[in-house]
Structure formats: structure tokens, C-alpha cells
Design a protein around this motif. Structure first.
Motif, PDB file in Angstrom:
ATOM      1  N   LYS A  71       0.949  -1.572   0.040  1.00  0.00           N
ATOM      2  CA  LYS A  71      -0.058  -0.002  -0.194  1.00  0.00           C
ATOM      3  C   LYS A  71       0.594   1.238   0.286  1.00  0.00           C
ATOM      4  O   LYS A  71       1.905   0.870   0.201  1.00  0.00           O
ATOM      5  CB  LYS A  71      -1.331  -0.118   1.291  1.00  0.00           C
ATOM      6  CG  LYS A  71      -2.198  -0.881   1.354  1.00  0.00           C
ATOM      7  CD  LYS A  71      -3.366  -0.499   0.612  1.00  0.00           C
ATOM      8  CE  LYS A  71      -4.074  -2.298   0.495  1.00  0.00           C
ATOM      9  NZ  LYS A  71      -4.377  -2.400   1.939  1.00  0.00           N
ATOM     10  N   SER A 115      -6.942  -2.383  -2.169  1.00  0.00           N
ATOM     11  CA  SER A 115      -7.260  -3.154  -1.847  1.00  0.00           C
ATOM     12  C   SER A 115      -8.433  -4.655  -2.890  1.00  0.00           C
ATOM     13  O   SER A 115      -7.502  -5.667  -2.668  1.00  0.00           O
ATOM     14  CB  SER A 115      -8.471  -3.141  -0.635  1.00  0.00           C
ATOM     15  OG  SER A 115      -6.995  -2.713   0.046  1.00  0.00           O
ATOM     16  N   ARG A 118      -5.944  -7.194  -5.241  1.00  0.00           N
ATOM     17  CA  ARG A 118      -4.542  -7.909  -4.906  1.00  0.00           C
ATOM     18  C   ARG A 118      -4.203  -9.132  -5.063  1.00  0.00           C
ATOM     19  O   ARG A 118      -3.275  -9.984  -5.506  1.00  0.00           O
ATOM     20  CB  ARG A 118      -4.758  -8.022  -3.299  1.00  0.00           C
ATOM     21  CG  ARG A 118      -4.089  -6.810  -2.606  1.00  0.00           C
ATOM     22  CD  ARG A 118      -4.770  -6.846  -0.628  1.00  0.00           C
ATOM     23  NE  ARG A 118      -5.875  -6.761  -0.649  1.00  0.00           N
ATOM     24  CZ  ARG A 118      -5.933  -6.138   0.723  1.00  0.00           C
ATOM     25  NH1 ARG A 118      -5.397  -5.347   1.446  1.00  0.00           N
ATOM     26  NH2 ARG A 118      -7.378  -6.370   1.114  1.00  0.00           N
ATOM     27  N   THR A 133      -1.677  -4.879   4.730  1.00  0.00           N
ATOM     28  CA  THR A 133      -2.707  -5.368   5.605  1.00  0.00           C
ATOM     29  C   THR A 133      -3.942  -6.080   4.972  1.00  0.00           C
ATOM     30  O   THR A 133      -4.963  -6.324   4.667  1.00  0.00           O
ATOM     31  CB  THR A 133      -3.443  -3.897   5.686  1.00  0.00           C
ATOM     32  OG1 THR A 133      -4.072  -3.313   4.536  1.00  0.00           O
ATOM     33  CG2 THR A 133      -2.512  -2.663   6.573  1.00  0.00           C
ATOM     34  N   THR A 135      -5.734  -9.792   5.294  1.00  0.00           N
ATOM     35  CA  THR A 135      -6.716 -10.631   6.269  1.00  0.00           C
ATOM     36  C   THR A 135      -6.395 -11.600   5.519  1.00  0.00           C
ATOM     37  O   THR A 135      -6.614 -12.000   4.036  1.00  0.00           O
ATOM     38  CB  THR A 135      -7.875  -9.934   6.171  1.00  0.00           C
ATOM     39  OG1 THR A 135      -7.975  -8.898   6.947  1.00  0.00           O
ATOM     40  CG2 THR A 135      -9.089 -10.775   7.085  1.00  0.00           C
ATOM     41  N   ARG A 140      -9.683 -15.852   0.300  1.00  0.00           N
ATOM     42  CA  ARG A 140      -8.877 -15.556   0.204  1.00  0.00           C
ATOM     43  C   ARG A 140      -8.516 -16.890  -0.412  1.00  0.00           C
ATOM     44  O   ARG A 140      -7.058 -16.442  -1.525  1.00  0.00           O
ATOM     45  CB  ARG A 140      -8.349 -14.483   0.360  1.00  0.00           C
ATOM     46  CG  ARG A 140      -9.119 -12.956   0.088  1.00  0.00           C
ATOM     47  CD  ARG A 140      -8.735 -11.410   1.737  1.00  0.00           C
ATOM     48  NE  ARG A 140      -9.568 -10.854   1.394  1.00  0.00           N
ATOM     49  CZ  ARG A 140      -9.262 -10.011   1.719  1.00  0.00           C
ATOM     50  NH1 ARG A 140      -8.412  -9.481   3.092  1.00  0.00           N
ATOM     51  NH2 ARG A 140     -10.080  -8.576   1.817  1.00  0.00           N
ATOM     52  N   SER A 183     -12.500  -4.936   1.071  1.00  0.00           N
ATOM     53  CA  SER A 183     -11.743  -5.087   1.637  1.00  0.00           C
ATOM     54  C   SER A 183     -12.878  -6.238   3.029  1.00  0.00           C
ATOM     55  O   SER A 183     -14.363  -5.843   1.876  1.00  0.00           O
ATOM     56  CB  SER A 183     -11.260  -3.525   2.452  1.00  0.00           C
ATOM     57  OG  SER A 183     -12.277  -3.346   2.714  1.00  0.00           O
ATOM     58  N   THR A 184     -12.417  -6.170   3.503  1.00  0.00           N
ATOM     59  CA  THR A 184     -13.242  -7.161   4.514  1.00  0.00           C
ATOM     60  C   THR A 184     -14.011  -5.979   5.616  1.00  0.00           C
ATOM     61  O   THR A 184     -15.028  -6.661   5.816  1.00  0.00           O
ATOM     62  CB  THR A 184     -12.476  -7.957   5.517  1.00  0.00           C
ATOM     63  OG1 THR A 184     -11.442  -8.048   6.373  1.00  0.00           O
ATOM     64  CG2 THR A 184     -12.238  -9.439   4.636  1.00  0.00           C
ATOM     65  N   PRO A 185     -13.552  -5.468   5.846  1.00  0.00           N
ATOM     66  CA  PRO A 185     -14.467  -3.991   7.038  1.00  0.00           C
ATOM     67  C   PRO A 185     -15.465  -3.600   5.983  1.00  0.00           C
ATOM     68  O   PRO A 185     -16.666  -3.665   6.703  1.00  0.00           O
ATOM     69  CB  PRO A 185     -13.454  -2.907   7.581  1.00  0.00           C
ATOM     70  CG  PRO A 185     -11.987  -3.807   7.271  1.00  0.00           C
ATOM     71  CD  PRO A 185     -11.704  -4.683   6.138  1.00  0.00           C
ATOM     72  N   TYR A 204      -8.287   3.916   0.774  1.00  0.00           N
ATOM     73  CA  TYR A 204      -8.421   5.110   2.156  1.00  0.00           C
ATOM     74  C   TYR A 204      -8.106   5.914   1.986  1.00  0.00           C
ATOM     75  O   TYR A 204      -8.760   7.504   3.053  1.00  0.00           O
ATOM     76  CB  TYR A 204      -7.386   3.868   2.790  1.00  0.00           C
ATOM     77  CG  TYR A 204      -7.612   2.649   3.131  1.00  0.00           C
ATOM     78  CD1 TYR A 204      -9.402   2.156   3.442  1.00  0.00           C
ATOM     79  CD2 TYR A 204      -7.336   1.467   3.085  1.00  0.00           C
ATOM     80  CE1 TYR A 204      -9.848   1.267   3.993  1.00  0.00           C
ATOM     81  CE2 TYR A 204      -7.927   0.058   3.234  1.00  0.00           C
ATOM     82  CZ  TYR A 204      -9.093  -0.119   3.229  1.00  0.00           C
ATOM     83  OH  TYR A 204      -9.241  -1.069   3.708  1.00  0.00           O
ATOM     84  N   THR A 221     -12.425   0.925   8.494  1.00  0.00           N
ATOM     85  CA  THR A 221     -11.162  -0.343   8.021  1.00  0.00           C
ATOM     86  C   THR A 221     -10.587  -1.199  10.218  1.00  0.00           C
ATOM     87  O   THR A 221     -10.943  -0.309  10.474  1.00  0.00           O
ATOM     88  CB  THR A 221     -10.248  -0.023   7.313  1.00  0.00           C
ATOM     89  OG1 THR A 221      -9.167  -0.878   6.927  1.00  0.00           O
ATOM     90  CG2 THR A 221      -9.271   1.054   7.536  1.00  0.00           C
ATOM     91  N   ASP A 222      -9.437  -1.425   9.565  1.00  0.00           N
ATOM     92  CA  ASP A 222      -8.845  -1.907  10.828  1.00  0.00           C
ATOM     93  C   ASP A 222      -8.271  -0.760  11.567  1.00  0.00           C
ATOM     94  O   ASP A 222      -7.807   0.098  10.611  1.00  0.00           O
ATOM     95  CB  ASP A 222      -7.587  -2.567  10.345  1.00  0.00           C
ATOM     96  CG  ASP A 222      -8.005  -3.911   9.170  1.00  0.00           C
ATOM     97  OD1 ASP A 222      -8.831  -4.270   9.842  1.00  0.00           O
ATOM     98  OD2 ASP A 222      -7.416  -4.660   8.252  1.00  0.00           O
TER      99      ASP A 222
HETATM  100  N1  GLU Z   1      -6.948  -6.214   6.644  1.00  0.00           N
HETATM  101  C1  GLU Z   1      -8.699  -5.537   6.084  1.00  0.00           C
HETATM  102  C2  GLU Z   1      -8.344  -6.921   4.584  1.00  0.00           C
HETATM  103  O1  GLU Z   1      -7.821  -7.272   3.664  1.00  0.00           O
HETATM  104  C3  GLU Z   1      -8.605  -4.590   5.458  1.00  0.00           C
HETATM  105  C4  GLU Z   1      -7.413  -3.324   4.926  1.00  0.00           C
HETATM  106  C5  GLU Z   1      -6.758  -3.399   4.101  1.00  0.00           C
HETATM  107  O2  GLU Z   1      -7.879  -3.088   2.752  1.00  0.00           O
HETATM  108  O3  GLU Z   1      -6.067  -4.090   3.263  1.00  0.00           O
HETATM  109  O4  GLU Z   1      -9.561  -6.413   3.869  1.00  0.00           O
END
Ligand code: GLU
Length: 302
Positions: A71, A115, A118, A133, A135, A140, A183-185, A204, A221-222
Motif C-alpha cells: 500500500k 485492496s 490484490r 494489511t 487479512t 481469499r 476489503s473485509t471491513p 483509504y 477499516t482496521d
Molecule cells: N485487512 C482488511 C482487508 O484485508 C482491510 C484492510 C485492507 O483493505 O487492506 O480487507
């Protein structure tokens, strides 16, 4: 499940990049002057004559450099300043691993990968591994391999300093909450039980800008990421401090390259043992207020 209107009304402003190498380049964080010059940057001993039966590594050795996805807009984690210098905890983890795989700092090339791209970027071989970052989860794991977790964060909320109403995830009903595609959040906050109205962006730092401009009420987010933004703008932003998910961070790589996964797991373990990990954490994330916790070793293999 009963759906509330607010939960489904997502304002999708997709800043999806056409390619996996979406260049965050010299993006900076929400227009701030980053404090990256104060962030720790370590040198790690470069291993010699590394021989591992990994297709990814062999290709990198042939080209004479390793390409690492990261990132660029997460202060204290993965940040690129206006001079192009990369700093942050994820960057340090990436450098430690590269050194153990036999690559000197000059042979390391970072590529900004946000994100939403990826998995594509890793599976297409556009990066050799990815530290950003990321997860680890079962969904995944179907597409990429992971070494880790090398730390664990949790989804939280970033709000303006004068915010009174949003005191936790149970208080975002009808509020505009910004998060990131892929992203997971974002997946979490879109659940009907929260009743939030989501704004979905590609970076972000764009969510943080929207928060500062008053276009959204919160960013999720995290916590490790949000604390970095709050640390840069302490008079304007604050983190609510009620994490509501677990986000174990892994180093992503080609799903089938088991030898690389083993080598990267070993590298991370070695740097946890020799104290490099702690030093890097304290000089980066420690400065934005994340408490140090030693990861469990050996890292799980699967
Ligand atoms: N850790 C979370 C994810 O992998 C949020 C941070 C991000 O987007 O990198 O989705």
C-alpha cells in the motif's frame, strides 16, 4: 433476513483501477504532509546463495530483483512520501523477508496495489509477494497463499474529532460510512444489522478526505490503519476504539508456491526471534498508538 432501506442504499463511487498496478505513487495521505521521515526504517542482513525450489523465487533471481506489492497511502503501515520513499510496518516486514530471500535493498521493487486488485495481481504474477494489511480468510485462500499471521488488527471506526453520536458499530444506523472496495471491513459494515449507508471507494486516503470534507460521517477499516490517519491529524480525527472484527494479517503469494510460503514463514519467524520485528513495530505502528503484541510462533502452516 429483514433488510433495512438504509443498509442497502450503497453509494458506489468505484475508483476501480483498470490494472492491478493501480499506481498510488506519490499520493500522500489525505493531502497531509506525512511524518514518514520520523518513521523507523531498518537494514536487514541479506542472505547469500539462497536456493529454494520456488518457481516465483527462481523467476525473481533471474530478473535480479524481487517485486513486492504494498500500500502507499497508509501512514505507519505502507506509505510512500512525496520523494517516493516507502515507510511503515508492512514495508519493514516486506524488507526483512526480501533480505532472507537474498535480495539487497537495491534489488527490491515495490509496486502499489490497492485492496480491490490484490488477488488478481498476485495470481497473475505481477508481484512476487504482497504485504499490505491483508487479512487471511478462507475466501481469499481459494485464490492466494498466505504466510502468517504476522499481526492481528480489528475493524474500527474513524470519525471527526467533534463527533458525539458515533460511539461504536452499533451507532452507525443511517450514517454515511466510507470503506474500500475489496476489503473485509466493507463486507462487514454492509450487513443489514448495522443499518449504515455505505460509500465505497478505491483508496483509504480518499475515504479520509471525504470524512474531513464532511461528505461521510465515518470511515471503517482496521484499527491499525485508522490510528495512522488519526495520528497525522490529531486535532481533526479520532478512532472510536471499539474493534468489531478480527483481521489476521498475512503475506500473500501464489497459491501453489508452497516452497515460497515455507521460506517466507521461516523468515518472519527468524525476525520475530532476533528482535527485528519488535524494533520495527515500535518504530512504526507503535508511534501511531498500536500496542505491541508478539505474534505466536511457529506461524501456522496449512
Ligand atoms: N485487512 C482488511 C482487508 O484485508 C482491510 C484492510 C485492507 O483493505 O487492506 O480487507
Amino acid at each position: 433476513m429483514r433488510m433495512r432501506k438504509t443498509a442497502t442504499a450503497a453509494t458506489v463511487v468505484l475508483a476501480l483501477a483498470a490494472t492491478a498496478t493501480a499506481c498510488g505513487g506519490k499520493s500522500g495521505s489525505a493531502g497531509d504532509k506525512p511524518k514518514s521521515e520520523k518513521v523507523f526504517s531498518g537494514d536487514y542482513k541479506v542472505a547469500k546463495d539462497v536456493k529454494i525450489d520456488s518457481p516465483t523465487l527462481k523467476k525473481a533471481q533471474q530478473r535480479g530483483k524481487i517485486i513486492i506489492g504494498a500500500k502507499a497511502d497508509q501512514p505507519f503501515l505502507g506509505f510512500q512520501d512525496s520523494d517516493g520513499k516507502r515507510t511503515g510496518f508492512d514495508i519493514e516486514i516486506a524488507k526483512m523477508v526480501a533480505a532472507d530471500l537474498g535480495f539487497s535493498p537495491k534489488q527490491v521493487e515495490f509496486k502499489t496495489v490497492d485492496s480491490n486488485v490484490r488477488e488478481t495481481s498476485i495470481s497473475k504474477g505481477q508481484v512476487d509477494y504482497y504485504v499490505g494489511t491483508y487479512t487471511i480468510n478462507d475466501e481469499r485462500k481459494k485464490q492466494v497463499g498466505f504466510a502468517g499471521p504476522y499481526m492481528t488488527a480489528g475493524a474500527d471506526l474513524l470519525v471527526r474529532k467533534d463527533e458525539k453520536a458515533i460511539t461504536g458499530p452499533d451507532k452507525v444506523k443511517g450514517k454515511k460510512v466510507c470503506s474500500i472496495v475489496g476489503s473485509t471491513p466493507l463486507q462487514e459494515i454492509k450487513k443489514a444489522k448495522y443499518g449504515a449507508e455505505t460509500t465505497e471507494l478505491g483508496k483509504y486516503s480518499d475515504c479520509v478526505k471525504s470524512l474531513l470534507d464532511g461528505q461521510v460521517d465515518a470511515v471503517t477499516t482496521d484499527d491499525a490503519i485508522l490510528k495512522g490517519y488519526a495520528a497525522e491529524r490529531p486535532s481533526k480525527l479520532k478512532v472510536v476504539g471499539k474493534p468489531f472484527t478480527e483481521e489476521p494479517y498475512g503475506i500473500g503469494m501464489n497459491k501453489n508456491d508452497k516452497a515460497l510460503r515455507e521460506a517466507i514463514s521461516k523468515a518472519v519467524e527468524a525476525h520475530i526471534k532476533n528482535g527485528d520485528y519488535k524494533k520495527a513495530y515500535e518504530g512504526t505502528l507503535g508511534k501511531s498508538g498500536s500496542a505491541y503484541e508478539e505474534p505466536k510462533t511457529p506461524l501456522p502452516r496449512y
